[in-house]
Design an enzyme around this catalytic site. Structure first.
Site, PDB file in Angstrom:
ATOM      1  N   HIS A 129     -10.314  -5.782   1.972  1.00  0.00           N
ATOM      2  CA  HIS A 129      -9.812  -4.867   2.994  1.00  0.00           C
ATOM      3  C   HIS A 129      -9.642  -5.575   4.333  1.00  0.00           C
ATOM      4  CE1 HIS A 129     -11.042  -0.860   0.910  1.00  0.00           C
ATOM      5  NE2 HIS A 129      -9.779  -1.140   0.725  1.00  0.00           N
ATOM      6  N   CYS A 151       5.258  -7.163  -5.063  1.00  0.00           N
ATOM      7  CA  CYS A 151       4.724  -6.326  -3.984  1.00  0.00           C
ATOM      8  C   CYS A 151       3.260  -6.630  -3.704  1.00  0.00           C
ATOM      9  CB  CYS A 151       4.890  -4.844  -4.307  1.00  0.00           C
ATOM     10  SG  CYS A 151       3.968  -4.285  -5.761  1.00  0.00           S
TER      11      CYS A 151
END
Length: 556
Positions: A186, A486
């Site tokens: 993250h 992606c």
């Protein structure tokens, strides 16, 4: 004397400044017994602290917006987990103080997940941060966090929790370095969104003395301790040249000989759209729809709520391409109404499309909402399924799209090695492929994408991973269909050239990376990219692949 260290570069750019260390983590509270009559009061203190921390995380998310908001809202849900809170209250009932009950309950939860092989165990920084914030509030001590400073600095930490990363002030925090973490953690993702140079997985980073001057290269992962005047000038010159190249680069993505490579943005919701538009994204290559579903883990959002959110993104790209990934629940994104609670290893269980096929009403509502959101708009809508394993999965998804009356292209994500190996079979059922390189690396190398100790296996330059990308792109080319990337691999400018050389037809990334990739692609011909791709695949390690590709593109 100048010395060089190497970690994993996760966010482009150069930072030169003095070291400042992250605030000390909360110490372990003493294990003392309380009288039985104080248990109810201590349980109340624990509940109040949990709610206050959850509210603070949510407020930080609202302030940060975009990707950070979704991460912090998920962290707030972690703080309020009912089973965890019940464990805290049980411990207090048998004599623990509120702070000790919280500390021990989190430790037990952490160990339980790790021993069960739980994918959520990879979110160690997130889990520890929630614990530290609750315990700090109970002890009445300052929250762990970034240091106060009037002068810009380079932040050093064991790991950075999303709550800290999301609100970093780029005017003060020139860059950051962590001992732990991985390229798809993250903190790494948020660093790229902020445009802050960052290096993770650097052993011994915490031993750098406060005030030491270091130079951080977020592209290569190199750290120069007490850099010489010559090294500083060299890095500053390179950074200035890169900035000038970025300013001069505009328009659609393409190689120097005109081979078009559309550059798209990864977004998590309407809040991420302005940055994507400003960066010149030609559309959206990955619209993560999970943000809508994480607001309430007990039930799916209404069709009306979904229509409004989807339309806000679709309207931002008139005539552009918007690729929507249907709900990818499970593993580190559990939803009570959708995902099993007792799986021994959720990363290898019922997640992604598997969950949706088990709950066809949830999938049908989402597809119907997408259809309504696109109605009357001149957008090129494409919808793809996560965690497609084979042709049967692809057919089931395509059938569901048709049954919902969705007028769009249907696609499949390649995140499982079987999908890459049998890509041509899958393409009999769908119209495009999109490679999620983060999960594809995780499943190819049996290496959790959030664990720093196995970060070398998460490196998207691994030749085995490039082989799977090539297989997928070749299959799509043979079928006359598109194959995009992606995953985070697309945000590496040099690797973007290699992916183009492998036959990938579009690249999607965080908005902050688009100018870097556009400028780098424009320097090389398609033939150069193809030669660099061949050189990278011929290597035996990620580092050798990177060096080989760079040598080809540099004309060495």
């Amino acid at each position: 004397m100048e010395t060089t260290l190497r970690g994993v570069g996760v966010s482009h750019g150069v930072a030169i400044g003095e070291v400042r260390h992250m605030g000390t983590a909360v110490l372990e509270p003493p294990a003392k017994q309380i009288p039985a009559e104080e248990a109810e009061r201590e349980q109340g203190r624990a509940r109040q602290a949990v709610e206050a921390v959850a509210a603070d995380l949510t407020a930080r998310g609202n302030l940060a917006g975009g990707e950070a908001q979704h991460v912090l809202e998920a962290q707030a849900m972690m703080a309020q987990d009912p089973e965890l809170m019940a464990d805290v209250e049980r411990r207090i009932a048998v004599g623990s103080t509120a702070e000790r009950g919280v500390y021990d309950a989190f430790a037990s939860y952490r160990a339980l997940l790790a021993n069960a092989g739980e994918y959520l165990a990879g979110r160690v920084a997130d889990l520890d941060d929630v614990r530290n914030r609750i315990v700090a509030r109970l002890l009445g001590v300052p929250m762990p966090g970034v240091p106060d400073s009037d002068e810009p600095y380079v932040l050093i930490a064991r790991d950075l929790a999303p709550a800290d990363t999301a609100l970093l002030d780029p005017a003060l925090v020139l860059g950051f370095v962590t001992e732990e973490g991985g390229p798809t953690s993250h903190s790494a993702i948020l660093a790229r969104a902020l445009g802050v140079p960052a290096v993770v997985a650097l052993p011994g980073a915490g031993e750098l003395a406060e005030g030491t001057v270091i130079a951080v290269d977020g592209s290569t992962g190199e750290i120069f301790v007490e850099p010489s005047a010559g090294k500083r000038a060299e890095m500053e010159s390179a950074a200035a040249a890169r900035k000038a190249a970025l300013s001069a680069s505009s328009g659609p993505g393409a190689t120097s000989d005109g081979h078009k490579v559309p550059l798209l943005a990864n977004v998590g919701g309407p809040g991420d759209v302005p940055a994507a538009v400003e960066a010149g994204a030609e559309g959206v290559g990955l619209f993560r729809t999970e943000f809508l579903f994480l607001d309430d883990s007990k039930r799916a959002p209404s069709e009306e709520k979904q229509v409004a959110a989807y339309r806000a993104v679709l309207e931002a790209f008139p005539e552009g391409r918007v690729v929507v990934r249907v709900l990818d629940a499970g593993a580190d994104k559990p939803l009570d109404f959708l995902t099993p609670a007792d799986e021994p290893n959720p990363a290898l269980g019922v997640r992604g499309l598997r969950s949706l096929l088990d709950h066809p009403d949830v999938l049908r509502t989402q597809l119907t909402a997408l259809s309504k959101a696109a109605r009357g708009l001149p957008v090129h809508l494409e919808v793809m399924a996560p965690m497609v394993a084979d042709r049967a999965d692809a057919k089931a998804f395509a059938d569901a799209c048709r049954e919902a009356g969705l007028h769009a292209k249907f696609g499949a994500m390649v995140e499982i090695p079987s999908a890459a190996l049998r890509a041509r079979s899958i393409l009999r059922e769908v119209e495009f492929l999109s490679l999620g390189t983060n999960d594809l690396a995780q499943y190819t190398f049996a290496a959790d994408r959030q664990v720093g100790a196995v970060s070398r296996l998460q490196d998207p330059w691994q030749p085995a991973l490039l082989d799977l990308v090539a297989l997928s792109a070749e299959a799509a080319g043979a079928e006359g269909k598109s194959c995009g990337v992606c995953g985070e691999a697309a945000s590496d400018p040099l690797l973007a050239c290699v992916l183009t050389g492998l036959g990938v037809t579009s690249l999607s990334m965080g908005a902050a990376s688009i100018p870097y990739v556009r400028a780098t692609l424009a320097k090389y011909t398609l033939a150069q990219c193809e030669r660099a791709a061949s050189a990278a695949r011929a290597a035996d390690s990620a580092e050798e692949a990177r060096v080989a590709a760079q040598a080809v593109l540099s004309g060495e």
